[in-house]
Design a protein around this motif. Sequence first.
Motif, short mmCIF file in Angstrom:
data_model
loop_
_atom_site.label_atom_id
_atom_site.label_comp_id
_atom_site.label_asym_id
_atom_site.label_seq_id
_atom_site.Cartn_x
_atom_site.Cartn_y
_atom_site.Cartn_z
N ALA A 1 6.65 -3.57 -1.36
CA ALA A 1 6.71 -2.37 -2.21
C ALA A 1 7.31 -2.71 -3.56
O ALA A 1 6.79 -2.31 -4.61
N GLU B 1 2.41 2.98 -3.35
CA GLU B 1 1.52 3.84 -4.13
C GLU B 1 1.63 5.29 -3.65
O GLU B 1 1.70 6.23 -4.45
N ASP B 2 1.64 5.45 -2.34
CA ASP B 2 1.78 6.78 -1.74
C ASP B 2 3.14 7.36 -2.11
O ASP B 2 3.25 8.55 -2.45
N ARG C 1 0.82 -1.22 0.00
CA ARG C 1 0.00 0.00 0.00
C ARG C 1 0.85 1.26 0.00
O ARG C 1 0.51 2.27 -0.61
N MET D 1 5.00 -4.64 -5.94
CA MET D 1 3.98 -3.83 -6.59
C MET D 1 4.51 -3.09 -7.81
O MET D 1 3.73 -2.66 -8.66
N VAL D 2 5.81 -2.92 -7.87
CA VAL D 2 6.38 -2.33 -9.09
C VAL D 2 7.11 -3.40 -9.89
O VAL D 2 8.09 -3.12 -10.58
N ILE E 1 5.01 6.74 -4.74
CA ILE E 1 5.05 7.12 -6.15
C ILE E 1 4.31 8.44 -6.36
O ILE E 1 4.76 9.32 -7.09
N ALA E 2 3.16 8.59 -5.67
CA ALA E 2 2.38 9.82 -5.80
C ALA E 2 3.16 11.01 -5.26
O ALA E 2 3.18 12.09 -5.86
#
Lengths: 146, 175
Positions: free
Chosen positions: B133, B53-54, B50, B136-137, B56-57
Amino acid sequence: MNRSVDPKKVNSELFTLTYGALVVQLLNDLESVEDVNKHLDRMGYNIGVRLVEDFIARSSADKCYDLRETADKLQAAFRMYLGISPSIANWAPAGDEFSLMIDTNPLTEFVELPDTCSNMRYSAILPGMVRGACEMVHLEVSFSVK
Amino acid sequence: MNRSVDPKKVNSELFTLTYGALVVQLLNDLESVEDVNKHLDRMGYNIGVRLVEDFIARSSADKCYDLRETADKLQAAFRMYLGISPSIANWAPAGDEFSLMIDTNPLTEFVELPDTCSNMRYSAILPGMVRGACEMVHLEVSSWFVQDQLRGDPVTELRVKFIKRLEDSVPPGED
């Protein structure tokens, strides 16, 4: 140790996710939501007992002579530890009761309670922390969350 | 939502104490220290899934083309989320393995391991987060502690090893 320098911080989302993992773990372990609530409250109490010492060291806080001063210190502690600024409101006429109004609670960001957990006090760690911290400075308090 | 503004922060001691409460809870629930280690790793995995994602943003991070870029991003993520600045070191000759050298670990501040828990990987949530992490990528890595200050080593060394690139469809997270 000079604790009045900028305290170390961690990102709020990481804290939110870690707290969420803790709550999920308790939900898996314990029989009822009410047990989880009590457990979170007790954990909060144990954390508050330790955290108040840090608060006193960082803020060079003096003894509080009335509940209004206690309310101010609690407000400052929420700011220092959780990065939020609750307002103090709804004083009882006798001056022995008040509320901390929290607009944004970092513990509950992105959290939704399913119907099966409607009586869960998800953030029960917070009133536990208040109770533990106050008890360490010789003040017995009780709470309710509205 | 504009995430590049100052991210909200909480005090590190509160985080340390909350993490400690989590570890104590697991120790009470589970049968062995090894089970606790695995549980912490899995929790870390779910958090990492989770949190990336934060990341990357907030950082507008581009795709990484080699492991060195990945190492830089992990270093930046430790700074962003834990407020610490690990150094990158001990690259393997093949360039597929490196270490993050952590001087101060906020999870372990004021923590001492009793003898009964000498094989506990107290901070096992961290390699789990790295693994989740990266997955997820689309990067499969393994991650583990080579050195741990909590066990008497001079520094905490988190090793990351590249395993392989993953296909586009990645499981959302382990149960």
